[in-house]
Design a protein around this motif. Structure first.
Motif, mmCIF file in Angstrom:
data_model
loop_
_atom_site.group_PDB
_atom_site.id
_atom_site.type_symbol
_atom_site.label_atom_id
_atom_site.label_comp_id
_atom_site.label_asym_id
_atom_site.label_seq_id
_atom_site.Cartn_x
_atom_site.Cartn_y
_atom_site.Cartn_z
ATOM 1 N N VAL A 1 -1.436 -16.188 10.073
ATOM 2 C CA VAL A 1 -1.781 -16.505 8.681
ATOM 3 C C VAL A 1 -1.932 -15.194 7.919
ATOM 4 C CG1 VAL A 1 -3.537 -17.451 7.122
ATOM 5 C CG2 VAL A 1 -2.910 -18.701 9.203
ATOM 6 N N SER A 2 -1.286 -15.121 6.754
ATOM 7 C CA SER A 2 -1.466 -14.003 5.825
ATOM 8 C C SER A 2 -2.205 -14.533 4.606
ATOM 9 C CB SER A 2 -0.120 -13.416 5.399
ATOM 10 O OG SER A 2 0.637 -12.983 6.511
ATOM 11 N N ALA A 3 -3.208 -13.796 4.142
ATOM 12 C CA ALA A 3 -3.984 -14.239 2.981
ATOM 13 C C ALA A 3 -4.144 -13.059 2.032
ATOM 14 C CB ALA A 3 -5.351 -14.764 3.414
ATOM 15 N N TYR A 4 -3.680 -13.242 0.802
ATOM 16 C CA TYR A 4 -3.658 -12.164 -0.179
ATOM 17 C C TYR A 4 -4.404 -12.590 -1.445
ATOM 18 C CZ TYR A 4 0.254 -10.719 2.787
ATOM 19 O OH TYR A 4 1.025 -10.382 3.857
ATOM 20 N N SER A 5 -5.176 -11.656 -1.977
ATOM 21 C CA SER A 5 -5.810 -11.894 -3.266
ATOM 22 C C SER A 5 -4.762 -11.868 -4.367
ATOM 23 C CB SER A 5 -6.867 -10.817 -3.522
ATOM 24 O OG SER A 5 -7.482 -11.003 -4.774
ATOM 25 N N LEU A 6 -4.841 -12.809 -5.284
ATOM 26 C CA LEU A 6 -3.883 -12.867 -6.385
ATOM 27 C C LEU A 6 -3.971 -11.595 -7.223
ATOM 28 C CD1 LEU A 6 -1.840 -14.546 -8.065
ATOM 29 C CD2 LEU A 6 -3.796 -15.354 -9.394
ATOM 30 N N ILE A 7 -2.839 -10.972 -7.457
ATOM 31 C CA ILE A 7 -2.747 -9.810 -8.331
ATOM 32 C C ILE A 7 -2.015 -10.235 -9.598
ATOM 33 C CG2 ILE A 7 -1.801 -7.482 -8.598
ATOM 34 C CD1 ILE A 7 -2.059 -7.158 -5.576
ATOM 35 N N VAL A 8 -2.628 -9.967 -10.727
ATOM 36 C CA VAL A 8 -2.014 -10.318 -12.009
ATOM 37 C C VAL A 8 -1.135 -9.157 -12.447
ATOM 38 C CG1 VAL A 8 -2.430 -10.975 -14.404
ATOM 39 C CG2 VAL A 8 -4.004 -11.744 -12.602
ATOM 40 N N GLU A 9 0.177 -9.363 -12.387
ATOM 41 C CA GLU A 9 1.139 -8.306 -12.686
ATOM 42 C C GLU A 9 1.577 -8.370 -14.144
ATOM 43 O OE1 GLU A 9 1.762 -6.034 -10.637
ATOM 44 O OE2 GLU A 9 1.567 -6.809 -8.581
ATOM 45 N N ASP A 10 1.634 -7.206 -14.781
ATOM 46 C CA ASP A 10 2.116 -7.142 -16.165
ATOM 47 C C ASP A 10 3.515 -7.737 -16.258
ATOM 48 O OD1 ASP A 10 -0.196 -5.898 -16.960
ATOM 49 O OD2 ASP A 10 0.644 -3.875 -16.889
ATOM 50 N N LEU B 1 2.009 -18.808 7.903
ATOM 51 C CA LEU B 1 1.753 -19.399 6.596
ATOM 52 C C LEU B 1 1.126 -18.333 5.702
ATOM 53 C CD1 LEU B 1 0.335 -22.943 7.424
ATOM 54 C CD2 LEU B 1 2.572 -22.395 6.463
ATOM 55 N N ASP B 2 1.684 -18.178 4.503
ATOM 56 C CA ASP B 2 1.153 -17.264 3.484
ATOM 57 C C ASP B 2 0.221 -18.033 2.555
ATOM 58 O OD1 ASP B 2 2.206 -14.807 4.099
ATOM 59 O OD2 ASP B 2 3.915 -14.975 2.749
ATOM 60 N N LEU B 3 -0.970 -17.469 2.316
ATOM 61 C CA LEU B 3 -1.936 -18.059 1.390
ATOM 62 C C LEU B 3 -2.283 -17.052 0.306
ATOM 63 C CD1 LEU B 3 -4.401 -19.709 3.955
ATOM 64 C CD2 LEU B 3 -2.680 -20.871 2.573
ATOM 65 N N ILE B 4 -2.684 -17.565 -0.858
ATOM 66 C CA ILE B 4 -3.154 -16.744 -1.972
ATOM 67 C C ILE B 4 -4.522 -17.262 -2.388
ATOM 68 C CG2 ILE B 4 -2.804 -16.164 -4.412
ATOM 69 C CD1 ILE B 4 0.179 -16.194 -3.926
ATOM 70 N N TYR B 5 -5.475 -16.348 -2.573
ATOM 71 C CA TYR B 5 -6.810 -16.754 -3.032
ATOM 72 C C TYR B 5 -7.155 -16.098 -4.360
ATOM 73 C CZ TYR B 5 -8.225 -12.403 -0.560
ATOM 74 O OH TYR B 5 -8.343 -11.118 -0.109
ATOM 75 N N SER B 6 -8.165 -16.655 -5.014
ATOM 76 C CA SER B 6 -8.666 -16.211 -6.324
ATOM 77 C C SER B 6 -7.763 -16.586 -7.479
ATOM 78 C CB SER B 6 -8.931 -14.693 -6.346
ATOM 79 O OG SER B 6 -9.930 -14.364 -5.423
ATOM 80 N N THR B 7 -6.959 -17.625 -7.318
ATOM 81 C CA THR B 7 -6.194 -18.164 -8.444
ATOM 82 C C THR B 7 -7.150 -18.720 -9.495
ATOM 83 O OG1 THR B 7 -4.364 -18.753 -6.994
ATOM 84 C CG2 THR B 7 -4.474 -19.892 -9.114
ATOM 85 N N SER C 1 -4.992 -8.003 5.660
ATOM 86 C CA SER C 1 -4.620 -9.304 5.089
ATOM 87 C C SER C 1 -3.903 -10.220 6.073
ATOM 88 C CB SER C 1 -3.730 -9.094 3.858
ATOM 89 O OG SER C 1 -4.394 -8.345 2.864
ATOM 90 N N ASN C 2 -3.950 -9.890 7.364
ATOM 91 C CA ASN C 2 -3.165 -10.639 8.339
ATOM 92 C C ASN C 2 -3.958 -10.937 9.602
ATOM 93 O OD1 ASN C 2 -0.085 -10.654 7.379
ATOM 94 N ND2 ASN C 2 -1.046 -8.730 6.728
ATOM 95 N N TRP C 3 -3.819 -12.196 10.069
ATOM 96 C CA TRP C 3 -4.516 -12.679 11.252
ATOM 97 C C TRP C 3 -3.502 -13.358 12.174
ATOM 98 C CZ3 TRP C 3 -6.310 -12.646 6.377
ATOM 99 C CH2 TRP C 3 -7.624 -12.215 6.111
#
Length: 403
Positions: free
Chosen positions: A219-228, A190-196, A271-273
């Motif tokens: 589980v993969s968990a990635y901080s949200l990156i705001v892309e141009d 399962l992929d998760l995104i945090y800091s939305t 970013s991976n567990w």
């Protein structure tokens, strides 16, 4: 829309690789990445090379895509010669690969096996949006040789999913995991995104709890990156949403690591567990440890023996190149020994296995990182420097200092 492709050296129409790339071919692990560039809608935060039906235009279609991708697989065999290259991992990403019929994904995998051979126990993964699959689809994938599913969950909170412009309902990822298990998939991510924007600590804890309760082994968990260029970036620029905060992201990472560790997951990359060594994503480990891979699809990147190249971006241009018998490669670069050393450090230091201490040639930086508690020398991995929990939070800055 996605950013433009990088510049590079021209690629001959035949796609022939330089001799340096072919040296040692077969001695390094080899895998395939298959990019499927289709989505029903574009998520507001996404800048990947993907296309909705309205964006696709003439000259390309979902219906023809498998046949086009198979042409590139066969071209890969021709360009790589007769070297024995059993494929250890195959990863279908996107986009949403599961917008194609399961039979199309299985057909591409079958040709990879016919042309190269799959290594015993090969890992075959596809990404999927939870709402894009059902029991029959998953069973067809499993029967066709797929071994691992990766579902984009992102969050368990409806208001967070709305900000991300995700289409699935909060409970659907858990149902998809159960359906994958019932179809015979031993390994599920399962992929998760945090800091939305708008997400609270409690929202993040609820998402982690829901992911753990669903029963994946990764589980993969990635901080949200705001892309141009994304809709999310435009909303933040207009002041409709706040910019994600780095300190908040660090706190969310600590929450994730604590909850996942308590549930039996162990980090193996920043970013991976995973719940076991067998549950780790071997395809990503191939990337992170200097293996070779061929990227199939528009905009896909490949790497073989220190030569890296990337395909033309649009599906129509990609299809036209292959139909005419030409390589779909847009440009390439041959990495210097220094380039490869820096990339190896950047990738391997993020792994729980660490990096050989004797190969870190900035002794003052290393000494300071050890004193500051960013690195430790792992006693069970002789002479390897390993990131501490605090070091994982500052990994990017530390790598910059070490290079």
């Amino acid at each position: 829309m996605p950013s433009t492709l990088p510049d590079g050296d021209p690629v001959p129409p035949s796609g022939d690789l330089p001799e340096s790339a072919l040296h040692g071919l077969g001695e390094r692990p080899f895998g395939f990445y298959v990019h499927v560039p289709f989505c029903v809608t574009r998520c507001g935060y996404c800048d990947f090379n993907t296309y909705t039906a309205s964006e696709l235009g003439p000259g390309a279609s979902r219906e023809d895509y498998a046949r086009t991708a198979i042409r590139e697989v066969r071209r890969a065999r021709a360009n790589l010669g007769e070297a024995d290259l059993p494929v250890r991992t195959v990863f279908f990403g996107g986009g949403t690969p599961t917008l194609l019929p399961a039979a199309d994904l299985v057909a591409i995998l079958k040709v990879i096996g016919e042309e190269f051979g799959l290594a015993p126990g090969a890992e075959v993964t596809t990404e999927a949006n939870p709402e894009s699959v059902g029991p029959a689809y998953l069973e067809e994938l499993r029967d066709g040789g797929f071994t691992r599913m990766s579902f984009g969950m992102q969050s368990a909170r409806e208001h967070v999913l709305r900000v991300l412009e995700r289409a699935h309902t909060p409970g659907r990822p858990a149902q998809a995991v159960a359906e994958a298990r019932a179809a015979g998939f031993e390994h599920v991510n399962l992929d998760l995104i945090y800091s939305t924007p708008g997400e609270s600590d409690d929202d993040w804890r609820a998402s982690l709890a829901a992911a753990i309760e669903a029963g994946p082994d990764h589980v993969s968990a990635y901080s949200l990156i705001v892309e141009d260029g994304t809709r999310l970036a435009a909303r933040i620029r207009r002041g409709e949403l706040p910019m994600p905060d780095d300190d908040v992201a660090a706190d969310r990472y600590l929450i994730a690591d604590g909850m996942l560790a308590e549930a039996g997951f162990e980090w193996y990359e920043v970013s991976n567990w995973a719940t076991s060594e067998a549950a780790r994503c071997r395809h990503n480990l191939l990337y992170w440890t200097g293996g070779d891979w061929w990227g199939v699809g528009p905009g896909a990147h490949s790497h073989v023996g220190g030569t890296r190249w990337w395909n033309v971006k649009h599906p129509a241009a990609y299809a036209q190149r292959l139909t005419s018998g030409a390589s779909p490669a847009h440009a390439r670069e041959v990495l210097t020994s220094q380039d490869r050393a820096v990339e190896r450090l950047m990738l391997e230091l993020r792994l729980s296995a660490g990096f050989p201490l004797r190969e870190l040639d900035r002794p003052r930086v290393v000494a300071r990182a050890l004193a500051d508690g960013l690195l430790e020398v792992e006693p069970f991995k002789t002479g390897r420097a390993v990131l501490t929990l605090r070091g994982r939070l500052l990994a990017d800055a530390l790598v910059r200092d070490l290079t």
